[in-house]
Design a protein around this motif. Structure first.
Motif, short mmCIF file in Angstrom:
data_model
loop_
_atom_site.label_atom_id
_atom_site.label_comp_id
_atom_site.label_asym_id
_atom_site.label_seq_id
_atom_site.Cartn_x
_atom_site.Cartn_y
_atom_site.Cartn_z
N PRO A 25 13.98 8.00 -3.03
CA PRO A 25 14.68 7.45 -1.86
C PRO A 25 13.79 6.46 -1.12
CG PRO A 25 14.44 9.88 -1.73
CD PRO A 25 13.51 9.39 -2.80
N CYS A 26 14.17 5.20 -1.11
CA CYS A 26 13.35 4.17 -0.44
C CYS A 26 14.19 3.33 0.52
CB CYS A 26 12.70 3.26 -1.48
SG CYS A 26 11.51 4.11 -2.53
N ALA A 27 15.25 3.95 1.05
CA ALA A 27 16.11 3.19 1.97
C ALA A 27 16.13 3.85 3.33
CB ALA A 27 17.52 3.09 1.40
N LEU A 28 16.75 5.02 3.40
CA LEU A 28 16.93 5.67 4.69
C LEU A 28 16.76 7.17 4.55
CD1 LEU A 28 20.77 5.47 5.42
CD2 LEU A 28 19.72 5.26 3.19
N ASN B 137 19.71 0.87 -6.58
CA ASN B 137 20.88 0.75 -5.73
C ASN B 137 20.43 0.22 -4.38
OD1 ASN B 137 22.41 2.40 -3.34
ND2 ASN B 137 23.80 1.62 -4.88
N ASP B 138 21.28 -0.61 -3.78
CA ASP B 138 20.97 -1.14 -2.45
C ASP B 138 22.29 -1.59 -1.83
OD1 ASP B 138 18.04 -2.42 -1.20
OD2 ASP B 138 19.94 -2.99 -0.26
N ILE B 139 22.37 -1.58 -0.49
CA ILE B 139 23.60 -2.08 0.12
C ILE B 139 23.59 -3.61 0.15
CG2 ILE B 139 24.34 -0.11 1.55
CD1 ILE B 139 22.77 -1.45 3.87
N VAL C 126 15.88 -1.28 -2.47
CA VAL C 126 14.85 -2.12 -3.08
C VAL C 126 14.42 -3.20 -2.08
CG1 VAL C 126 15.15 -1.68 -5.53
CG2 VAL C 126 16.71 -3.25 -4.41
N GLY C 127 13.96 -2.72 -0.93
CA GLY C 127 13.42 -3.61 0.10
C GLY C 127 11.95 -3.82 -0.15
N HIS C 128 11.17 -3.88 0.92
CA HIS C 128 9.74 -4.17 0.80
C HIS C 128 9.01 -3.16 -0.08
CE1 HIS C 128 10.71 -6.52 4.42
NE2 HIS C 128 9.76 -7.31 3.96
N VAL C 129 9.25 -1.87 0.15
CA VAL C 129 8.54 -0.85 -0.62
C VAL C 129 9.19 -0.68 -2.00
CG1 VAL C 129 7.80 1.56 -0.71
CG2 VAL C 129 7.86 0.37 1.48
N GLY C 130 10.52 -0.54 -1.99
CA GLY C 130 11.25 -0.27 -3.23
C GLY C 130 10.97 -1.29 -4.32
N ALA D 122 11.10 6.82 1.88
CA ALA D 122 11.87 6.98 3.12
C ALA D 122 11.32 8.13 3.96
CB ALA D 122 13.34 7.22 2.79
N ASN D 123 11.46 7.99 5.28
CA ASN D 123 11.03 9.06 6.20
C ASN D 123 12.14 10.09 6.32
OD1 ASN D 123 8.42 8.26 7.27
ND2 ASN D 123 9.49 6.48 8.10
N ASN D 124 11.77 11.33 6.59
CA ASN D 124 12.75 12.40 6.85
C ASN D 124 13.85 12.50 5.80
OD1 ASN D 124 11.35 12.85 9.30
ND2 ASN D 124 12.49 11.17 10.22
N VAL E 192 0.85 -1.20 0.00
CA VAL E 192 0.00 0.00 0.00
C VAL E 192 0.89 1.25 0.00
CG1 VAL E 192 -1.86 1.22 1.21
CG2 VAL E 192 -1.85 -1.27 1.15
N THR E 193 1.97 1.20 0.76
CA THR E 193 2.91 2.34 0.77
C THR E 193 3.48 2.56 -0.63
OG1 THR E 193 3.49 1.82 3.05
CG2 THR E 193 5.00 3.26 1.85
N ALA E 194 3.89 1.47 -1.27
CA ALA E 194 4.49 1.58 -2.61
C ALA E 194 3.49 2.16 -3.61
CB ALA E 194 4.97 0.21 -3.08
P1 NAD Z 1 13.20 -2.39 4.01
O1 NAD Z 1 14.09 -2.54 5.20
O2 NAD Z 1 12.38 -3.55 3.56
O3 NAD Z 1 14.07 -1.92 2.75
C1 NAD Z 1 15.08 -0.97 2.82
C2 NAD Z 1 16.13 -1.36 1.78
O4 NAD Z 1 17.11 -0.33 1.76
C3 NAD Z 1 16.85 -2.67 2.10
O5 NAD Z 1 16.88 -3.51 0.98
C4 NAD Z 1 18.25 -2.21 2.53
O6 NAD Z 1 19.25 -3.16 2.18
C5 NAD Z 1 18.39 -0.94 1.74
N1 NAD Z 1 19.35 0.01 2.28
C6 NAD Z 1 19.63 0.27 3.59
N2 NAD Z 1 20.58 1.21 3.68
C7 NAD Z 1 20.91 1.56 2.42
C8 NAD Z 1 21.83 2.47 1.85
N3 NAD Z 1 22.63 3.22 2.61
N4 NAD Z 1 21.89 2.56 0.50
C9 NAD Z 1 21.12 1.80 -0.30
N5 NAD Z 1 20.24 0.91 0.18
C10 NAD Z 1 20.13 0.79 1.52
O7 NAD Z 1 12.29 -1.12 4.30
P2 NAD Z 1 10.93 -0.75 3.59
O8 NAD Z 1 9.80 -1.29 4.39
O9 NAD Z 1 11.03 -1.05 2.14
O10 NAD Z 1 10.91 0.83 3.79
C11 NAD Z 1 11.74 1.67 3.02
C12 NAD Z 1 11.74 3.06 3.62
O11 NAD Z 1 10.42 3.58 3.60
C13 NAD Z 1 12.20 3.12 5.07
O12 NAD Z 1 12.89 4.34 5.25
C14 NAD Z 1 10.90 3.16 5.85
O13 NAD Z 1 11.04 3.84 7.08
C15 NAD Z 1 10.01 3.95 4.91
N6 NAD Z 1 8.58 3.63 5.06
C16 NAD Z 1 8.16 2.38 4.87
C17 NAD Z 1 6.82 2.08 4.99
C18 NAD Z 1 6.31 0.68 4.79
O14 NAD Z 1 5.09 0.51 4.63
N7 NAD Z 1 7.15 -0.32 4.75
C19 NAD Z 1 5.89 3.10 5.31
C20 NAD Z 1 6.36 4.40 5.49
C21 NAD Z 1 7.73 4.66 5.37
#
Ligand code: NAD
Length: 367
Positions: free
Chosen positions: A249-252, A215-217, A194-198, A273-275, A162-164
């Motif tokens: 930005p979808c990591a940090l 890009n992802d770590i 490219v985690g859950h949202v990305g 990403a937040n903030n 839903v976030t994505a």
């Molecule tokens: P996640 O942990 O599933 O994915 C984050 C990805 O970012 C991971 O694959 C991680 O390896 C990568 N990552 C971490 N540091 C990195 C860096 N320095 N450079 C590149 N890649 C890096 O998190 P998510 O659930 O996909 O959420 C992504 C962002 O969105 C977070 O900041 C989270 O706070 C924010 N967010 C998520 C949701 C949600 O529904 N999941 C809702 C609101 C905000």
């Protein structure tokens, strides 16, 4: 949004209520339990629109002041996020002080659940840093005021799809402003993280025919996503030099800063990403000056809170997605207000959130 600060001297003499009154927080509950080692703070910023909802974060803060500042800042942020998303929720947040790997256990979480319960529904908790849906299940043993439960418990499960979707529609609204069309075909988009949202976002973008760079770590995540969607993997040291249209930005947080802005050539910043702005005032203005359209993060990523909101009503993913789709119009309205008034988009978003709270406060007194 502007977070007011207070002089150090005032703070040392009046560290708590003065701090609360600064941004008009309603209530703080300090929680202590020697038997389990629980030390927590629950902050309720505003309940005009509804019960305060926000996750519980577990963190090994250096001192109590750091924990207090964090919970006050985060709870206030939740008020704005829910208001601008059109939800009937106020803003709240909780922090548990300590190393989750060392002290988190069933007894501590259940004791915390009892404290949440003592607020009688004025605060509803959910997952945040170092808290899992399993932890929510445990807290639920002591209180009904918990959201973000697993699907097999009648909860809303993973909010990321839903976030994505919210990020995707917000990006389309931003594209419409910049290029006159919300069609993302052919647009070059950098997705950082490219985690859950990305990953889900990458799915939407590739389906629309965008040219996606990732890009992802995590090498594993990159391999997986590149394999599934045929996107281009870029190295961290090269990504901000790319010739791109949109940066997602979808990591940090804090990735929109002096260093990245010196390089970024994109027209839009829109991600989950937040903030994202390292310093709201400085970088909110800087993007405006550079002619980059910044879609405010707390508007863009509201799909997460929208998802848990629908859990409170008996979860239905279609309704959650349909509400998240409104992020398109919200983004569009914020952009138009920012343009008309010559203000950064995050300021426009904050005003819209405040106006909604003020107008609903007026009708709350009427039967
Ligand atoms: P996640 O942990 O599933 O994915 C984050 C990805 O970012 C991971 O694959 C991680 O390896 C990568 N990552 C971490 N540091 C990195 C860096 N320095 N450079 C590149 N890649 C890096 O998190 P998510 O659930 O996909 O959420 C992504 C962002 O969105 C977070 O900041 C989270 O706070 C924010 N967010 C998520 C949701 C949600 O529904 N999941 C809702 C609101 C905000």
């Amino acid at each position: 949004m502007e977070v007011k600060t207070i002089k150090d001297t005032d703070l040392s003499q009046n560290p708590v209520i003065a701090q609360m009154s600064l941004n008009n927080h309603e209530q703080i509950l300090f929680c202590n339990d020697n038997a389990t080692g629980l030390k927590a703070i629950i902050a309720i910023h505003n309940t005009v629109l509804g019960p305060s909802l926000g996750g519980t974060r577990m963190w090994n803060y250096n001192n109590e002041m750091e924990a207090l500042n964090d919970v006050l800042r985060l709870s206030r942020g939740m008020t704005y996020k829910s208001s601008v998303a059109g939800l009937n929720l106020g803003g709240g947040k909780a922090v548990i002080i300590g190393d989750s790997k060392k002290i988190k256990n069933e007894a501590l979480l259940r004791r915390f659940g009892k404290f949440v319960n003592s607020l009688g529904g004025k605060y509803i908790t959910a997952e945040d840093v170092a808290m899992s849906s399993r932890d929510m299940e445990i807290i639920k043993m002591e209180t009904d005021h918990v959201s973000g439960l697993p699907e097999n418990m009648g909860g809303s499960g993973d909010p990321s799809p839903v976030t994505a979707y919210g990020v995707y529609v917000s990006m389309k609204a931003s594209a419409k402003e910049v290029w006159g069309s919300d069609n993302l075909a052919g647009k070059k988009v950098l997705v950082q993280g490219v985690g859950h949202v990305g990953e889900v976002l990458v799915g939407y973008l590739t389906k629309d025919g965008a040219k996606v760079y990732v890009n992802d770590i995590s090498e594993e995540r990159l391999k997986d996503v590149a394999g599934k969607y045929g996107v281009v993997v870029v190295k961290a040291e090269e990504m901000f030099d790319l010739d791109i249209d949109i940066y997602a930005p979808c990591a940090l947080g804090a990735t929109v800063n002096d260093d990245t802005l010196a390089k970024l050539k994109c027209k839009i910043i829109c991600g989950a990403a937040n903030n994202q702005l390292a310093n709201e005032h400085i970088h909110g203005q800087a993007v405006l000056k550079q002619g980059i359209l910044y879609a405010p993060d707390f508007v863009v990523n509201a799909g997460g809170i929208i998802n848990v909101y629908y859990e409170l009503e008996g979860y239905n993913r279609e309704r959650a997605l349909s509400h998240a789709e409104k992020i398109y119009d919200t983004t569009w309205n914020i952009i138009q207000m920012a343009k008309k008034e010559g203000i950064p988009t995050y300021v426009a978003a904050t005003r819209i959130a405040e106006q909604r709270i003020e107008s609903i406060a007026k009708i709350n007194a009427v039967l």
